[in-house]
Enzyme design. Structure first.
Site, PDB file in Angstrom:
ATOM      1  N   ARG A   1      -7.813  10.518  -4.393  1.00 24.06           N
ATOM      2  CA  ARG A   1      -8.110   9.467  -3.293  1.00 24.06           C
ATOM      3  C   ARG A   1      -9.579  10.136  -2.913  1.00 24.06           C
ATOM      4  O   ARG A   1      -9.735  10.533  -1.646  1.00 24.06           O
ATOM      5  CB  ARG A   1      -7.252   9.469  -2.307  1.00 24.06           C
ATOM      6  CG  ARG A   1      -6.001   8.687  -2.534  1.00 24.06           C
ATOM      7  CD  ARG A   1      -5.892   7.160  -2.371  1.00 24.06           C
ATOM      8  NE  ARG A   1      -6.455   6.559  -3.653  1.00 24.06           N
ATOM      9  CZ  ARG A   1      -6.271   5.356  -4.037  1.00 24.06           C
ATOM     10  NH1 ARG A   1      -5.288   4.621  -3.230  1.00 24.06           N
ATOM     11  NH2 ARG A   1      -6.741   4.959  -4.968  1.00 24.06           N
TER      12      ARG A   1
ATOM     13  N   ASP B   1      -2.270  -5.165   8.494  1.00 25.88           N
ATOM     14  CA  ASP B   1      -1.662  -4.657   7.039  1.00 25.88           C
ATOM     15  C   ASP B   1      -0.467  -3.867   7.385  1.00 25.88           C
ATOM     16  O   ASP B   1      -0.616  -2.809   8.034  1.00 25.88           O
ATOM     17  CB  ASP B   1      -2.761  -3.974   6.122  1.00 25.88           C
ATOM     18  CG  ASP B   1      -1.911  -3.487   4.911  1.00 25.88           C
ATOM     19  OD1 ASP B   1      -0.816  -3.416   4.842  1.00 25.88           O
ATOM     20  OD2 ASP B   1      -2.972  -3.155   3.947  1.00 25.88           O
TER      21      ASP B   1
ATOM     22  N   PHE C   1      -8.457   0.015   2.562  1.00 30.83           N
ATOM     23  CA  PHE C   1      -7.714   0.085   1.543  1.00 30.83           C
ATOM     24  C   PHE C   1      -8.335  -0.486   0.177  1.00 30.83           C
ATOM     25  O   PHE C   1      -8.853  -1.686   0.252  1.00 30.83           O
ATOM     26  CB  PHE C   1      -5.976  -0.196   1.614  1.00 30.83           C
ATOM     27  CG  PHE C   1      -5.403   0.274   0.568  1.00 30.83           C
ATOM     28  CD1 PHE C   1      -5.111   1.465   0.381  1.00 30.83           C
ATOM     29  CD2 PHE C   1      -4.926  -0.703  -0.546  1.00 30.83           C
ATOM     30  CE1 PHE C   1      -4.170   1.929  -0.872  1.00 30.83           C
ATOM     31  CE2 PHE C   1      -4.482  -0.501  -1.427  1.00 30.83           C
ATOM     32  CZ  PHE C   1      -3.967   0.938  -1.864  1.00 30.83           C
ATOM     33  N   THR C   2      -8.014   0.161  -0.821  1.00 34.00           N
ATOM     34  CA  THR C   2      -9.154  -0.179  -1.887  1.00 34.00           C
ATOM     35  C   THR C   2      -9.005  -1.700  -2.431  1.00 34.00           C
ATOM     36  O   THR C   2      -9.866  -2.582  -2.661  1.00 34.00           O
ATOM     37  CB  THR C   2      -8.441   0.477  -3.477  1.00 34.00           C
ATOM     38  OG1 THR C   2      -6.918   0.310  -3.277  1.00 34.00           O
ATOM     39  CG2 THR C   2      -8.808   1.898  -3.407  1.00 34.00           C
TER      40      THR C   2
ATOM     41  N   LYS D   1       6.619  -0.597  -0.378  1.00 38.39           N
ATOM     42  CA  LYS D   1       6.645   0.599   0.475  1.00 38.39           C
ATOM     43  C   LYS D   1       7.723   0.628   1.361  1.00 38.39           C
ATOM     44  O   LYS D   1       8.943   0.811   1.211  1.00 38.39           O
ATOM     45  CB  LYS D   1       5.365   0.993   1.353  1.00 38.39           C
ATOM     46  CG  LYS D   1       4.425   1.412   0.201  1.00 38.39           C
ATOM     47  CD  LYS D   1       3.363   0.019  -0.546  1.00 38.39           C
ATOM     48  CE  LYS D   1       2.286   0.626  -1.211  1.00 38.39           C
ATOM     49  NZ  LYS D   1       1.664  -0.538  -1.884  1.00 38.39           N
TER      50      LYS D   1
ATOM     51  N   TYR E   1      14.555 -22.307  -8.714  1.00 38.53           N
ATOM     52  CA  TYR E   1      12.833 -22.298  -8.684  1.00 38.53           C
ATOM     53  C   TYR E   1      12.352 -22.441  -7.325  1.00 38.53           C
ATOM     54  O   TYR E   1      11.416 -22.038  -6.698  1.00 38.53           O
ATOM     55  CB  TYR E   1      12.504 -23.199  -9.796  1.00 38.53           C
ATOM     56  CG  TYR E   1      10.814 -23.317  -9.689  1.00 38.53           C
ATOM     57  CD1 TYR E   1      10.334 -22.545 -10.818  1.00 38.53           C
ATOM     58  CD2 TYR E   1      10.066 -24.062  -8.932  1.00 38.53           C
ATOM     59  CE1 TYR E   1       8.861 -22.386 -10.945  1.00 38.53           C
ATOM     60  CE2 TYR E   1       8.483 -24.004  -8.994  1.00 38.53           C
ATOM     61  CZ  TYR E   1       8.197 -23.012  -9.875  1.00 38.53           C
ATOM     62  OH  TYR E   1       6.610 -23.190 -10.147  1.00 38.53           O
TER      63      TYR E   1
ATOM     64  N   PHE F   1     -10.690   3.643 -10.229  1.00 33.22           N
ATOM     65  CA  PHE F   1      -9.790   4.494 -10.405  1.00 33.22           C
ATOM     66  C   PHE F   1      -8.748   4.681 -11.218  1.00 33.22           C
ATOM     67  O   PHE F   1      -8.113   5.359 -11.762  1.00 33.22           O
ATOM     68  CB  PHE F   1      -9.558   4.962  -8.966  1.00 33.22           C
ATOM     69  CG  PHE F   1      -8.625   4.106  -8.129  1.00 33.22           C
ATOM     70  CD1 PHE F   1      -9.218   2.956  -7.601  1.00 33.22           C
ATOM     71  CD2 PHE F   1      -7.126   4.027  -8.318  1.00 33.22           C
ATOM     72  CE1 PHE F   1      -8.876   2.210  -6.939  1.00 33.22           C
ATOM     73  CE2 PHE F   1      -6.649   2.966  -7.539  1.00 33.22           C
ATOM     74  CZ  PHE F   1      -7.339   1.914  -6.948  1.00 33.22           C
TER      75      PHE F   1
END
Ligand code: F0G
Length: 458
Positions: free
Chosen positions: A383, A216, A125-126, A259, A73, A446
């Site tokens: 998109r 990002d 970006f969303t 990613k 933990y 979306f």
């Protein structure tokens, strides 16, 4: 040669039941899903180009790492391995793990944004934009105008328009800017990179006005690869060296590790400022988990440490980007309108040109995703106006369909099947009609919006 050498061979395979589905079954499936590809079951899909997020294939070393993961933990060995790797690759002093990218965006926005403050971004970006606005910040676009034009072949559509940025700072005053936010390989513009020259210019402004610059870095290695290929003075540097140089010109970052980290789940934020780190550690325990796991399992942190090292190798990124380039080239050969130049992780179809007879209010990109699925069992993502429209903010106008390729997961045959399917849809495009929205969720619509066809599916 079209594609570069794959630097791997295949040891484990996964069967795709969706390959056997008939067109009639696909028609029923997409109707049941409200014509939204997010609502399809994965067993109904043959080739899944919905996203490159968490869907890539892991190496044997990563799978071994899953076994080695320390699930303590507190103070997990795997956390320290991940922290060391992030520090080595990107140079940030402090690392805070989160369950995925949006967890990191949430914490960064909560900590760094005062209500009413402006955050200049290179497009949106969303989830990043959503969290900035949830923290009552004001998202402002300072991307170069080329980013909004799918036909423009400018090689660095991820660049910030320096004049626009300066205008925003002057208009609102330095105190009213929370930070400058810059995304590598801008997803919504087609996986488009920024140049190091542009980043350095933004950095100069951020230093001059003492405004933090947060990146990002979700797809930093593709961005670094494009710099190596396209920017003067970088052709001899490795992807890893360029990535390191990118992060050097910033104060911190968020990353969705799903990613370029090649893991199924995970993310982090990293920074150099000690106070920011202290606040992030306080907040992470409330929203994610203890600061040495932040919502990730030990095994995922272990696999992430290995995945980051693997995927930052030149031959890995180069092969991946060449797959994307191949897909783009084959589509173009058949006259199918795509966003140029082709980006790092995905090819984007330009639905405004593909279905030029469907007005944007009838969601041509959403309809196109449904038609591509119906034709060939290939799942893609809208998109366009559904993803982009957000409150009363002006919409950037792009109307795209994204074909995102998971890393290491598909062969050239798969890519050819995708191209053939889209070509068939293209040939019958004039018979395709639009959609109307019949259910609209309150946020990030979306994901779960439902539609009904204006005309019959053919
Ligand atoms: N930033 C970028 C550039 C992203 O592409 C994503 C996710 C996130 C942040 C959020 O990360 O999903 O781990 O919470 N992009 C996925 C996609 C969903 O399909 O492009 P997350």
């Amino acid at each position: 040669m079209y594609m570069l050498k794959p630097p791997f061979k295949i040891k484990v395979i996964e069967y795709t039941p969706g390959a056997a589905l008939t067109r009639a079954k696909r028609a029923r499936a997409i109707a049941r899903a409200g014509y939204n590809t997010f609502l399809l079951k994965s067993d109904e899909v043959y080739i899944d180009f919905l996203t490159d997020s968490g869907t890539s294939a892991q190496s044997d070393a990563q799978k071994a790492g899953l076994e080695l993961g320390d699930e303590a933990y507190a103070g997990s060995r795997s956390f320290y391995h991940m922290e060391k790797t992030v520090r080595e690759l990107f140079g940030y002093r402090y690392v805070v793990p989160t369950h995925q990218g949006r967890g990191a965006e949430h914490l960064m926005s909560r900590i760094c944004i005062q209500p009413g403050q402006i955050i200049p971004n290179n497009l949106y970006f969303t989830t990043r934009r959503f969290h900035q606005e949830l923290a009552r910040g004001v998202w402002v676009d300072v991307a170069v105008s080329e980013a909004h034009d799918p036909k423009n072949t400018f090689p660095f559509k991820g660049n910030v328009d320096i004049k626009k940025l300066l205008r925003v700072i002057k208009r609102h005053g330095v105190k009213n800017i929370a930070y400058i936010s810059m995304e590598a390989a801008v997803n919504m513009a087609g996986g488009q990179p920024f140049s190091l020259d542009n980043l350095k210019k933004v950095r100069r402004i951020s230093k001059q006005y003492r405004i933090p610059l947060y990146l990002d870095i979700t797809r930093i290695f593709e961005n670094a690869y494009f710099i190596q290929q396209r920017e003067k003075g970088y052709s001899k540097k490795t992807v890893r060296e360029i990535a390191r140089e990118i992060t050097l010109f910033s104060d911190g970052c968020t990353m969705s590790a799903k990613k370029d980290g090649v893991v199924n789940i995970g993310g982090f934020l990293a920074m150099n400022d000690r106070d920011f780190f202290r606040r992030a550690k306080e907040e992470v325990v409330v929203f994610e988990g203890l600061h040495t796991y932040g919502g990730m399992a030990g095994r995922d942190m272990e696999a992430l440490a290995i995945g980051l090292k693997e995927f930052s190798r030149d031959e890995e990124v180069a092969y991946y980007v060449s797959q994307v380039a191949y897909l783009g080239k084959e589509l173009r050969k058949r006259g199918i309108p795509i966003v140029l130049p082709v980006g790092g992780h995905a090819v984007f179809l330009d639905a405004k040109r593909f279905l030029s007879h469907i007005p944007q209010e009838q969601f041509p990109a959403e309809r196109l995703t449904a038609e591509i699925y119906l034709e060939s069992g290939v799942r893609t993502m809208e998109r366009g106006i559904v993803s982009g429209q957000h409150g009363k903010e002006p919409y950037d106008g792009l109307e795209l369909v994204r074909l995102a390729i998971p890393r290491r997961a598909y062969h050239r045959e798969h890519l050819d099947i995708v191209v053939d399917g889209i070509e068939k849809v293209f040939r019958r495009r004039k018979y395709i009609k639009g959609l109307k929205m019949v259910y609209e969720p309150k946020s990030l619509r979306f994901f779960q919006a439902r539609f009904a066809p204006v005309g019959r599916m053919k």
